[in-house]
Motif scaffolding. Structure first.
Motif, PDB file in Angstrom:
ATOM      1  N   GLN A   6       0.830  -1.199   0.000  1.00 23.92           N
ATOM      2  CA  GLN A   6       0.000   0.000   0.000  1.00 23.92           C
ATOM      3  C   GLN A   6       0.870   1.257   0.000  1.00 23.92           C
ATOM      4  O   GLN A   6       0.540   2.246  -0.667  1.00 23.92           O
ATOM      5  N   ALA A   9       2.077   1.714  -3.499  1.00 21.64           N
ATOM      6  CA  ALA A   9       0.977   2.186  -4.342  1.00 21.64           C
ATOM      7  C   ALA A   9       0.683   3.654  -4.077  1.00 21.64           C
ATOM      8  O   ALA A   9       0.446   4.432  -5.018  1.00 21.64           O
ATOM      9  N   ASP A  10       0.699   4.046  -2.802  1.00 23.22           N
ATOM     10  CA  ASP A  10       0.455   5.451  -2.456  1.00 23.22           C
ATOM     11  C   ASP A  10       1.549   6.356  -3.017  1.00 23.22           C
ATOM     12  O   ASP A  10       1.263   7.441  -3.546  1.00 23.22           O
ATOM     13  N   THR A  13       1.215   6.568  -6.860  1.00 23.26           N
ATOM     14  CA  THR A  13       0.005   7.261  -7.298  1.00 23.26           C
ATOM     15  C   THR A  13       0.016   8.732  -6.931  1.00 23.26           C
ATOM     16  O   THR A  13      -0.226   9.608  -7.771  1.00 23.26           O
ATOM     17  N   TYR A  14       0.312   9.015  -5.664  1.00 27.57           N
ATOM     18  CA  TYR A  14       0.121  10.375  -5.157  1.00 27.57           C
ATOM     19  C   TYR A  14       1.395  11.232  -5.148  1.00 27.57           C
ATOM     20  O   TYR A  14       1.312  12.456  -5.066  1.00 27.57           O
ATOM     21  N   ALA A  21      -5.642  12.043  -4.026  1.00 30.53           N
ATOM     22  CA  ALA A  21      -6.276  10.872  -3.409  1.00 30.53           C
ATOM     23  C   ALA A  21      -7.791  10.936  -3.530  1.00 30.53           C
ATOM     24  O   ALA A  21      -8.468   9.905  -3.445  1.00 30.53           O
ATOM     25  N   GLY A  26      -7.039   8.901  -9.478  1.00 29.45           N
ATOM     26  CA  GLY A  26      -6.096   8.532  -8.422  1.00 29.45           C
ATOM     27  C   GLY A  26      -6.550   7.309  -7.655  1.00 29.45           C
ATOM     28  O   GLY A  26      -5.768   6.402  -7.363  1.00 29.45           O
ATOM     29  N   SER A  27      -7.837   7.266  -7.311  1.00 32.88           N
ATOM     30  CA  SER A  27      -8.390   6.116  -6.589  1.00 32.88           C
ATOM     31  C   SER A  27      -8.276   4.846  -7.406  1.00 32.88           C
ATOM     32  O   SER A  27      -7.915   3.783  -6.898  1.00 32.88           O
ATOM     33  N   ASN A  30      -4.486   3.781  -7.775  1.00 28.90           N
ATOM     34  CA  ASN A  30      -4.006   3.254  -6.503  1.00 28.90           C
ATOM     35  C   ASN A  30      -4.541   1.848  -6.260  1.00 28.90           C
ATOM     36  O   ASN A  30      -3.804   0.950  -5.834  1.00 28.90           O
ATOM     37  N   PHE A  34      -2.056  -1.522  -6.074  1.00 29.66           N
ATOM     38  CA  PHE A  34      -2.064  -2.313  -4.840  1.00 29.66           C
ATOM     39  C   PHE A  34      -2.563  -3.728  -5.084  1.00 29.66           C
ATOM     40  O   PHE A  34      -1.934  -4.711  -4.681  1.00 29.66           O
TER      41      PHE A  34
END
Length: 321
Positions: A6, A9-10, A13-14, A21, A26-27, A30, A34
């Protein structure tokens, strides 16, 4: 166990992609990163462990455990469904175990009892339901899930649909003893790895496709959509919830918090649990994977039986509560 996944992945992505987020993209991304890493790791570990363990249990012994005669066939379905409770795997992770059952010569209906129960019912979900809603809800959940698994497996077994399993699965059955039956530990480890690697090569692309579609829907279809179309006033709320849940992807433990939010948003308990069962037992990634071992007629038949059972459970919950 997967906190580090995670975190990666965060970051990707972010931070690396600089996505918000709160954004749909983005959701979705992510979720995709993950779950792709998590599922591939689970598949690798589970396939390898099951393959290695199976080297100590010849197919004939396994057939006896899960009943290969008419007198004990019902016991086989019950044992298979109960085994599904204590294997807290998602639907995608349960598919390799299903393949292993077929390879071992276990009756097709008995393998489906496991395939239905494994993602739908597990002890983690049972504990969460008990903590959130009480023992009555938890009891109905586990009984309904087990009954669906047992009855679904029996019906599929009675239909004699073995011819709708892809031939290569039975070809693997004929060679699996030779490949993993070596008495030497070093050879067991090596042969189990070769078998695992070959199976991963066969299915990895379908895992990626299924999770990508699930990630898209995860990012663009908010939970409020379900509450809007599956409220208490809609007599078709249960089938609507099932249809919405099918394309999504999660395990029972992951979706139960959403069940709590949905009930607070006005969705009846039976409808919310139908949604949860559809997400875990009728997910699109599972269908993509099963398509590699089942022909379309059996795949549609399987989804139909489980779908009807889930809808029956949803209406039963709504009636009782």
């Amino acid at each position: 166990m997967f906190d580090w996944v995670q975190a990666i992945a965060d970051f990707l992505t972010y931070t690396a992609l600089d996505l918000s987020a709160e954004s749909k993209l983005g959701s979705a991304i992510n979720f995709f990163i993950f779950d792709t890493v998590k599922i591939l790791i689970l598949l690798l570990l589970i396939i390898y462990m099951i393959t290695f363990i199976r080297s100590y249990f010849p197919p004939e012994r396994t057939r006896k455990i899960l009943s290969n005669n008419k007198g004990n066939r019902l016991i086989g379905h019950i044992l298979s469904a109960m085994l599904g409770i204590v294997t807290p795997f998602c639907s995608c992770s349960a598919v390799p175990l299903f393949i292993g059952f077929v390879e071992a010569g276990i009756p097709l209906g008995v393998t489906f009892s496991f395939l239905i129960a494994a993602p739908m019912v597990n002890e983690i979900a049972l504990g969460l339901l008990y903590g959130m809603f009480g023992w009555w809800i938890a009891l109905i959940y586990i009984l309904s899930g087990e009954i669906i698994a047992i009855v679904g497996g029996i019906v599929i077994g009675k239909m004699k649909m073995e011819k709708f399993v892809e031939p290569y699965v039975y070809e693997m059955q004929n060679t699996s003893n030779i490949e993993i039956a070596s008495p030497l530990m070093k050879e067991r480890i090596h042969d189990a790895w070769i078998f695992t690697k070959d199976l991963i090569k066969r299915i990895w692309i379908y895992v990626i496709i299924g999770i990508a579609i699930g990630g898209f829907i995860h990012g663009w279809i908010p939970a409020g959509t379900l509450a809007q179309y599956a409220g208490k006033e809609n007599p078709f709320a249960v089938p609507v919830a099932v249809l919405i849940g099918i394309p999504l992807y999660s395990n029972a433990a992951g979706v139960i918090p959403l069940v709590g939010e949905l009930t607070r948003a006005g969705v009846s308990m039976g409808t919310a649990l139908s949604f949860m069962m559809a997400v875990t037992a009728l997910s699109f990634p599972e269908a993509v994977l099963l398509k590699q071992v089942l022909k379309p007629k059996l795949l549609i038949f399987f989804f139909g039986i489980v779908g009807i059972g889930i809808m029956f459970t949803g209406y039963l919950f709504n009636f009782l509560l």
